[in-house]
Write an enzyme that holds these catalytic residues in place. Structure first.
Site, PDB file in Angstrom:
ATOM      1  N   ASN A  46       0.851  -1.174   0.000  1.00 57.12           N
ATOM      2  CA  ASN A  46       0.000   0.000   0.000  1.00 57.12           C
ATOM      3  C   ASN A  46       0.897   1.236   0.000  1.00 57.12           C
ATOM      4  O   ASN A  46       1.772   1.379   0.851  1.00 57.12           O
ATOM      5  CB  ASN A  46      -0.906  -0.031   1.240  1.00 57.12           C
ATOM      6  CG  ASN A  46      -1.934   1.067   1.248  1.00 57.12           C
ATOM      7  OD1 ASN A  46      -1.596   2.235   1.201  1.00 57.12           O
ATOM      8  ND2 ASN A  46      -3.196   0.678   1.327  1.00 57.12           N
ATOM      9  N   HIS A  57      -3.427   0.757  -3.410  1.00 51.17           N
ATOM     10  CA  HIS A  57      -3.544  -0.296  -2.407  1.00 51.17           C
ATOM     11  C   HIS A  57      -2.453  -1.334  -2.668  1.00 51.17           C
ATOM     12  O   HIS A  57      -1.824  -1.335  -3.729  1.00 51.17           O
ATOM     13  CB  HIS A  57      -4.923  -0.945  -2.487  1.00 51.17           C
ATOM     14  CG  HIS A  57      -6.015  -0.077  -1.930  1.00 51.17           C
ATOM     15  ND1 HIS A  57      -7.225  -0.593  -1.536  1.00 51.17           N
ATOM     16  CD2 HIS A  57      -6.083   1.258  -1.693  1.00 51.17           C
ATOM     17  CE1 HIS A  57      -7.992   0.384  -1.088  1.00 51.17           C
ATOM     18  NE2 HIS A  57      -7.317   1.519  -1.181  1.00 51.17           N
ATOM     19  N   GLU A  59      -2.464  -4.551  -3.404  1.00 50.81           N
ATOM     20  CA  GLU A  59      -2.640  -5.389  -4.589  1.00 50.81           C
ATOM     21  C   GLU A  59      -2.439  -4.575  -5.868  1.00 50.81           C
ATOM     22  O   GLU A  59      -1.838  -5.053  -6.831  1.00 50.81           O
ATOM     23  CB  GLU A  59      -4.034  -6.025  -4.599  1.00 50.81           C
ATOM     24  CG  GLU A  59      -4.308  -6.936  -3.416  1.00 50.81           C
ATOM     25  CD  GLU A  59      -4.906  -6.215  -2.207  1.00 50.81           C
ATOM     26  OE1 GLU A  59      -5.488  -6.897  -1.352  1.00 50.81           O
ATOM     27  OE2 GLU A  59      -4.790  -4.967  -2.103  1.00 50.81           O
ATOM     28  N   SER A  82      -7.452  -9.154   3.579  1.00 45.22           N
ATOM     29  CA  SER A  82      -8.538  -9.437   2.641  1.00 45.22           C
ATOM     30  C   SER A  82      -8.758  -8.238   1.712  1.00 45.22           C
ATOM     31  O   SER A  82      -8.838  -7.100   2.179  1.00 45.22           O
ATOM     32  CB  SER A  82      -9.814  -9.764   3.422  1.00 45.22           C
ATOM     33  OG  SER A  82     -10.806 -10.230   2.545  1.00 45.22           O
ATOM     34  N   CYS A  84     -10.127  -5.278  -0.695  1.00 55.37           N
ATOM     35  CA  CYS A  84     -11.298  -4.416  -0.811  1.00 55.37           C
ATOM     36  C   CYS A  84     -11.996  -4.679  -2.153  1.00 55.37           C
ATOM     37  O   CYS A  84     -11.507  -5.447  -2.985  1.00 55.37           O
ATOM     38  CB  CYS A  84     -10.876  -2.952  -0.701  1.00 55.37           C
ATOM     39  SG  CYS A  84      -9.992  -2.350  -2.158  1.00 55.37           S
ATOM     40  N   CYS A  87      -9.762  -3.779  -5.274  1.00 52.70           N
ATOM     41  CA  CYS A  87      -8.739  -4.779  -5.555  1.00 52.70           C
ATOM     42  C   CYS A  87      -9.370  -6.106  -5.990  1.00 52.70           C
ATOM     43  O   CYS A  87      -8.860  -6.775  -6.891  1.00 52.70           O
ATOM     44  CB  CYS A  87      -7.840  -4.956  -4.339  1.00 52.70           C
ATOM     45  SG  CYS A  87      -6.896  -3.449  -3.961  1.00 52.70           S
ATOM     46  N   ASP A 147      -8.236   4.908   4.682  1.00 56.03           N
ATOM     47  CA  ASP A 147      -7.885   3.857   3.728  1.00 56.03           C
ATOM     48  C   ASP A 147      -9.103   3.049   3.300  1.00 56.03           C
ATOM     49  O   ASP A 147      -9.217   2.666   2.136  1.00 56.03           O
ATOM     50  CB  ASP A 147      -6.814   2.930   4.320  1.00 56.03           C
ATOM     51  CG  ASP A 147      -6.199   2.023   3.259  1.00 56.03           C
ATOM     52  OD1 ASP A 147      -5.565   2.562   2.346  1.00 56.03           O
ATOM     53  OD2 ASP A 147      -6.386   0.799   3.351  1.00 56.03           O
TER      54      ASP A 147
END
Length: 151
Positions: A46, A57, A59, A82, A84, A87, A147
């Site tokens: 991130n 982010h 990912e 996990s 969002c 992503c 975030d």
């Protein structure tokens, strides 16, 4: 903790290390790794705070670092937290068939969305990933709220 293969454990640990690096830079501690089998394709973290980029982010940074790929159909994306919806949507869009998640206790992402689209989702319940996120949320609740787009 879910038992992972040696390859999955190695790449998830790399995602955690990316998350820790982001934390140490003053950012949100979420890291990600993209791999094809036992071959590392890319890694990222991130970068929202560090780069002032609202969509950077973990990912997304990892996928940006991977550059153009002909296909993602044999790849796995590893993420310390996990994913969002942004992503998760990107994972679906790129056709990444498998996601290994460090933890989903501090943020229940969009695993159902991924599974409904045929993506294999593994949640490791990794204690290191969980402890890092819990520490971050406690220390910087306002940054965490930003975030995840909660006021």
């Amino acid at each position: 903790m879910t038992t992972l293969s040696d390859i999955d454990a190695k790449f998830l640990r790399m995602a955690y290390d990316e998350a820790l690096a982001g934390y140490n830079e003053g950012g949100c501690p979420i890291g990600s790794v993209l791999a094809e089998g036992d071959r590392l394709v890319a890694q990222g973290r991130n970068q929202r705070v560090q780069g002032g980029d609202p969509i950077a982010h973990g990912e997304m940074d990892c996928l940006r670092n991977a550059g153009r790929q002909k296909s993602y159909r044999k790849m796995t994306i590893y993420t310390s937290l996990s994913p969002c919806m942004m992503c998760s949507g990107t994972i679906v869009q790129f056709g990444i068939p498998r996601v290994v998640i460090g933890e989903n206790k501090t943020f229940g992402g969009n695993e159902k969305f991924l599974r409904e689209r045929g993506i294999e989702v593994i949640v490791a319940d990794d204690p290191d990933c969980m402890a890092l996120m819990e520490r971050f949320i406690k220390e910087k609740p306002e940054l965490w709220a930003e975030d995840i787009a909660e006021d």
